[in-house]
Design a protein around this motif. Structure first.
Motif, mmCIF file in Angstrom:
data_model
loop_
_atom_site.group_PDB
_atom_site.id
_atom_site.type_symbol
_atom_site.label_atom_id
_atom_site.label_comp_id
_atom_site.label_asym_id
_atom_site.label_seq_id
_atom_site.Cartn_x
_atom_site.Cartn_y
_atom_site.Cartn_z
ATOM 1 N N ARG A 79 5.988 -7.512 -9.848
ATOM 2 C CA ARG A 79 4.959 -7.166 -8.732
ATOM 3 C C ARG A 79 5.766 -6.425 -7.707
ATOM 4 N NH1 ARG A 79 2.176 -12.293 -6.375
ATOM 5 N NH2 ARG A 79 0.440 -11.002 -6.222
ATOM 6 N N ASN A 80 5.264 -5.254 -7.619
ATOM 7 C CA ASN A 80 5.442 -4.237 -6.351
ATOM 8 C C ASN A 80 4.160 -4.254 -5.603
ATOM 9 O OD1 ASN A 80 6.730 -2.594 -4.765
ATOM 10 N ND2 ASN A 80 6.593 -0.675 -6.075
ATOM 11 N N TRP A 81 4.478 -3.916 -4.234
ATOM 12 C CA TRP A 81 3.385 -3.748 -3.285
ATOM 13 C C TRP A 81 3.795 -2.609 -2.045
ATOM 14 C CZ3 TRP A 81 7.043 -7.257 -3.763
ATOM 15 C CH2 TRP A 81 8.050 -7.811 -2.590
ATOM 16 N N ASP A 82 2.750 -2.170 -1.449
ATOM 17 C CA ASP A 82 3.114 -1.421 -0.298
ATOM 18 C C ASP A 82 1.630 -0.799 0.223
ATOM 19 O OD1 ASP A 82 4.400 0.444 1.083
ATOM 20 O OD2 ASP A 82 5.442 1.545 -0.331
ATOM 21 N N HIS A 83 1.818 -0.444 1.351
ATOM 22 C CA HIS A 83 0.708 -0.037 2.305
ATOM 23 C C HIS A 83 -0.199 0.806 1.294
ATOM 24 C CE1 HIS A 83 1.925 -2.116 5.763
ATOM 25 N NE2 HIS A 83 3.265 -1.566 5.788
ATOM 26 N N PRO A 84 -1.632 0.861 1.668
ATOM 27 C CA PRO A 84 -2.298 1.578 0.739
ATOM 28 C C PRO A 84 -2.367 3.241 1.203
ATOM 29 C CG PRO A 84 -3.766 0.375 2.505
ATOM 30 C CD PRO A 84 -2.297 -0.058 2.466
ATOM 31 N N ILE A 85 -1.575 3.517 2.253
ATOM 32 C CA ILE A 85 -1.496 4.873 2.711
ATOM 33 C C ILE A 85 -0.302 5.666 2.045
ATOM 34 C CG2 ILE A 85 -2.537 4.601 4.960
ATOM 35 C CD1 ILE A 85 0.418 4.575 6.284
ATOM 36 N N ARG A 86 0.806 4.907 1.526
ATOM 37 C CA ARG A 86 1.933 5.205 0.714
ATOM 38 C C ARG A 86 1.765 6.226 -0.368
ATOM 39 N NH1 ARG A 86 3.952 4.303 5.143
ATOM 40 N NH2 ARG A 86 5.159 2.703 5.814
ATOM 41 N N ARG A 87 2.247 7.430 -0.268
ATOM 42 C CA ARG A 87 2.465 8.569 -1.104
ATOM 43 C C ARG A 87 3.723 9.058 -1.671
ATOM 44 N NH1 ARG A 87 -1.643 13.070 -0.854
ATOM 45 N NH2 ARG A 87 -0.374 14.010 0.825
ATOM 46 N N GLN A 88 4.783 8.516 -0.944
ATOM 47 C CA GLN A 88 5.999 9.245 -1.517
ATOM 48 C C GLN A 88 6.609 8.441 -2.467
ATOM 49 O OE1 GLN A 88 5.673 7.220 1.261
ATOM 50 N NE2 GLN A 88 7.525 5.964 1.665
ATOM 51 N N ILE A 89 6.041 7.216 -2.738
ATOM 52 C CA ILE A 89 6.660 6.295 -3.901
ATOM 53 C C ILE A 89 5.865 7.240 -5.336
ATOM 54 C CG2 ILE A 89 6.636 4.398 -2.475
ATOM 55 C CD1 ILE A 89 3.903 3.543 -3.798
ATOM 56 N N PHE A 90 6.513 6.692 -6.211
ATOM 57 C CA PHE A 90 6.023 7.243 -7.786
ATOM 58 C C PHE A 90 4.882 6.607 -8.100
ATOM 59 C CE2 PHE A 90 11.052 8.098 -7.206
ATOM 60 C CZ PHE A 90 11.112 9.110 -7.230
ATOM 61 N N SER A 91 3.735 6.702 -7.851
ATOM 62 C CA SER A 91 2.612 5.903 -7.865
ATOM 63 C C SER A 91 1.559 6.677 -8.291
ATOM 64 C CB SER A 91 2.013 5.161 -6.495
ATOM 65 O OG SER A 91 1.902 6.408 -5.528
ATOM 66 N N GLY A 92 1.144 6.036 -9.500
ATOM 67 C CA GLY A 92 -0.441 6.830 -9.933
ATOM 68 C C GLY A 92 -1.242 5.573 -10.204
ATOM 69 N N PHE A 93 -1.925 5.681 -11.143
ATOM 70 C CA PHE A 93 -3.019 4.616 -11.485
ATOM 71 C C PHE A 93 -3.666 4.582 -12.698
ATOM 72 C CE2 PHE A 93 -5.094 8.019 -9.552
ATOM 73 C CZ PHE A 93 -6.625 8.074 -10.008
ATOM 74 N N ARG A 94 -4.407 3.771 -13.490
ATOM 75 C CA ARG A 94 -5.493 3.879 -14.305
ATOM 76 C C ARG A 94 -6.968 3.214 -13.870
ATOM 77 N NH1 ARG A 94 -3.144 2.545 -19.481
ATOM 78 N NH2 ARG A 94 -0.985 2.408 -18.524
ATOM 79 N N THR A 95 -7.887 3.429 -14.523
ATOM 80 C CA THR A 95 -9.040 2.916 -13.775
ATOM 81 C C THR A 95 -9.779 2.081 -14.900
ATOM 82 O OG1 THR A 95 -10.533 4.763 -14.841
ATOM 83 C CG2 THR A 95 -9.729 4.983 -12.702
ATOM 84 N N ALA A 96 -10.820 1.135 -14.486
ATOM 85 C CA ALA A 96 -11.106 0.162 -15.225
ATOM 86 C C ALA A 96 -13.001 0.122 -15.134
ATOM 87 C CB ALA A 96 -10.744 -1.218 -15.054
ATOM 88 N N ARG A 97 -13.728 -0.651 -15.923
ATOM 89 C CA ARG A 97 -14.988 -0.838 -15.496
ATOM 90 C C ARG A 97 -15.240 -2.155 -16.328
ATOM 91 N NH1 ARG A 97 -18.712 0.315 -19.859
ATOM 92 N NH2 ARG A 97 -17.821 1.672 -21.417
ATOM 93 N N SER A 98 -16.254 -3.046 -15.589
ATOM 94 C CA SER A 98 -16.638 -4.052 -16.043
ATOM 95 C C SER A 98 -17.505 -3.959 -17.404
ATOM 96 C CB SER A 98 -17.611 -5.037 -15.366
ATOM 97 O OG SER A 98 -16.774 -5.066 -13.961
ATOM 98 N N GLU A 99 -17.342 -4.885 -18.616
ATOM 99 C CA GLU A 99 -17.948 -4.555 -19.634
ATOM 100 C C GLU A 99 -19.634 -4.366 -19.589
ATOM 101 O OE1 GLU A 99 -18.512 -4.475 -24.017
ATOM 102 O OE2 GLU A 99 -17.231 -3.775 -22.355
ATOM 103 N N ASP A 100 -20.305 -5.075 -18.614
ATOM 104 C CA ASP A 100 -21.647 -4.754 -18.391
ATOM 105 C C ASP A 100 -21.904 -3.423 -17.592
ATOM 106 O OD1 ASP A 100 -20.764 -5.742 -15.880
ATOM 107 O OD2 ASP A 100 -21.899 -7.640 -15.989
ATOM 108 N N SER A 101 -21.128 -2.781 -17.335
ATOM 109 C CA SER A 101 -21.414 -1.924 -16.234
ATOM 110 C C SER A 101 -21.485 -0.314 -17.254
ATOM 111 C CB SER A 101 -20.242 -1.377 -14.956
ATOM 112 O OG SER A 101 -19.230 -0.903 -15.716
#
Length: 438
Positions: free
Chosen positions: A416-438
């Motif tokens: 587990r890693n963690w950081d403030h939601p404003i941080r951008r200098q870190i090597f951060s990306g993402f993927r998205t999700a959705r609930s099965e019923d959405s």
């Protein structure tokens, strides 16, 4: 499932390899520039590189020579200088830090004594030494600072100081855009992984509703569609705090991006290049990741959803150490260890695919999740509260999976890693999700 039980000789070998790999990386990151670049502060968000170097040595002395070995302090007068909680990063250049030569000599002297200690340590003596935990903790600590120093190199102005081969070219990914993760219970966290840190413990059962998750991280090309559609100028996609943040700071694209005529460019370790559309997007904060997900009609996965996608095997019902199973990572599984100084194209590393078909869950980019950083049920701080406990709360968001800058010793399916939601200098990306019923 954890590592097999190792005998004392194998534990010493593992600890030695991990410590040596970390020190080799530290040496490269602190010798590829001249001393003025080591003592300069390249951003108020980061420490001078020379502070990281001596801090690495000081933590190694505190936990291995003093706590494990019972040795007297080598340089007790510097403990306060290199206490990360005593001095904020922005203040560290004004401290009477060790000069580069002194810092190198100090770290080397500590390491020499640690290697002697390693030969005589009883790996069943205390909880700190059980299965070599303290040595693994220090190897992970050094590798985490190696990633921090790589972030500083990215922030540093001037010509390129580091080089590395690009990931192997791969054909464009043509698989499904998302994968269904079945609902039901799974085992989250670990109670048995020998070198797991306190916030990964203990193992516990989580119930997760069925959901769908992106097969690969969101790419630059996909993110660019959000930018070009006016995503940064439309408050509909942003939380109130996120909208206030990007307006206050004039943020209009990921960090290091700029438009040149009709082309988007980025700066990467001293080189300006076209933004590659097939790579996972990098250097976005949590607010940006969340806004993109809303714009796309989706959401960020929770931490539990991410871990189930990464570890759950529906055929056996068990949680593996990694998406591909229990074996340690190899270069065929994931982009780790600063072997490449960029993410691999989305859809790469088929050998690292999870049983459900999700790719690149380990390595390439840290992935923001929707979750606050909170303790697991039954959490106990060990060996000190300042590693995890003081950070628990809604001020920090969880990131998972590691990045190309992370060494395998500091990256696993439970890490587990963690950081403030404003941080951008870190090597951060993402993927998205959705609930099965959405």
């Amino acid at each position: 499932m954890t590592d097999p039980v190792l005998d004392a000789g194998a534990l010493r070998d593992r600890a030695l390899r991990s410590l040596t790999t970390a020190r080799d990386r530290t040496t490269l990151l602190t010798t590829c520039v001249e001393d003025p670049d080591l003592t300069a502060q390249h951003s108020p968000l980061m420490s001078p590189l020379v502070w990281d170097l001596a801090h690495i040595g000081n933590q190694e002395e505190l936990w291995l020579l003093r706590a494990v070995g019972g040795r007297e302090a080598l340089r007790p007068e510097i403990d306060g200088l290199y206490d990360a909680f005593e001095h904020p990063r922005a203040e560290r250049p004004s401290l009477p830090l060790l000069a580069p030569g002194e810092a190198r000599a100090y770290a080397a002297e500590v390491r020499g004594r640690v290697l002697d200690l390693l030969e005589s340590t009883d790996f069943h003596g205390t909880r700190l030494t059980e299965a070599g935990f303290a040595f693994g903790m220090i190897a992970q600590h050094e590798q985490q600072h190696d990633e921090t120093m790589l972030i500083t190199h990215q922030l540093r102005k001037g010509p390129r100081a580091l080089t590395a081969p690009d990931p192997e070219p791969a054909p464009p990914f043509t698989g499904p855009a998302e994968v269904l993760v079945p609902g039901g219970p799974f085992t989250m966290g670990t109670s048995a992984e020998p070198w797991a840190l306190d916030n990964e413990r203990p193992a516990h059962v989580r119930e997760v509703e069925p959901f769908r998750i992106d097969t690969t991280p969101v790419t630059n090309g996909a993110y660019l569609a959000f930018v070009e559609d006016g995503g940064y100028t439309d408050p509909r996609w942003w939380t109130p705090d996120g909208w206030a943040h990007i307006r206050r700071h004039g943020i209009t694209a990921p960090l290091y991006w700029r438009r040149d005529g009709g082309q988007w460019l980025r700066r990467r370790f001293g080189v300006t290049e076209a933004v590659p559309p097939d790579e996972p997007v990098l250097h976005v904060c949590w607010y940006e990741a969340d806004a993109y997900a809303r714009w796309a009609g989706r959401r960020l996965p929770t931490e539990a959803e991410w871990e189930k996608a990464a570890r759950h095997d529906p055929a056996t019902g068990r949680s593996a150490r990694y998406p591909w199973g229990d074996a340690d990572p190899t270069p065929q599984h994931a982009n780790l260890g600063q072997r490449h100084l960029r993410p691999a194209p989305a859809g790469g590393y088929p050998a690292g695919e999870s049983p459900l078909g999700v790719r690149q869950l380990i390595g390439d980019v840290w992935e923001w999740t929707a979750s606050d950083f909170l303790p697991y049920p039954g959490f106990t701080a060990f060996p000190y509260k300042e590693y995890s406990e003081v950070f628990f709360g809604p001020e920090y968001k969880v990131l998972r999976g590691g990045s190309f800058a992370v060494d395998p010793v500091a990256c696993r399916g439970t890490f587990r890693n963690w950081d403030h939601p404003i941080r951008r200098q870190i090597f951060s990306g993402f993927r998205t999700a959705r609930s099965e019923d959405s």
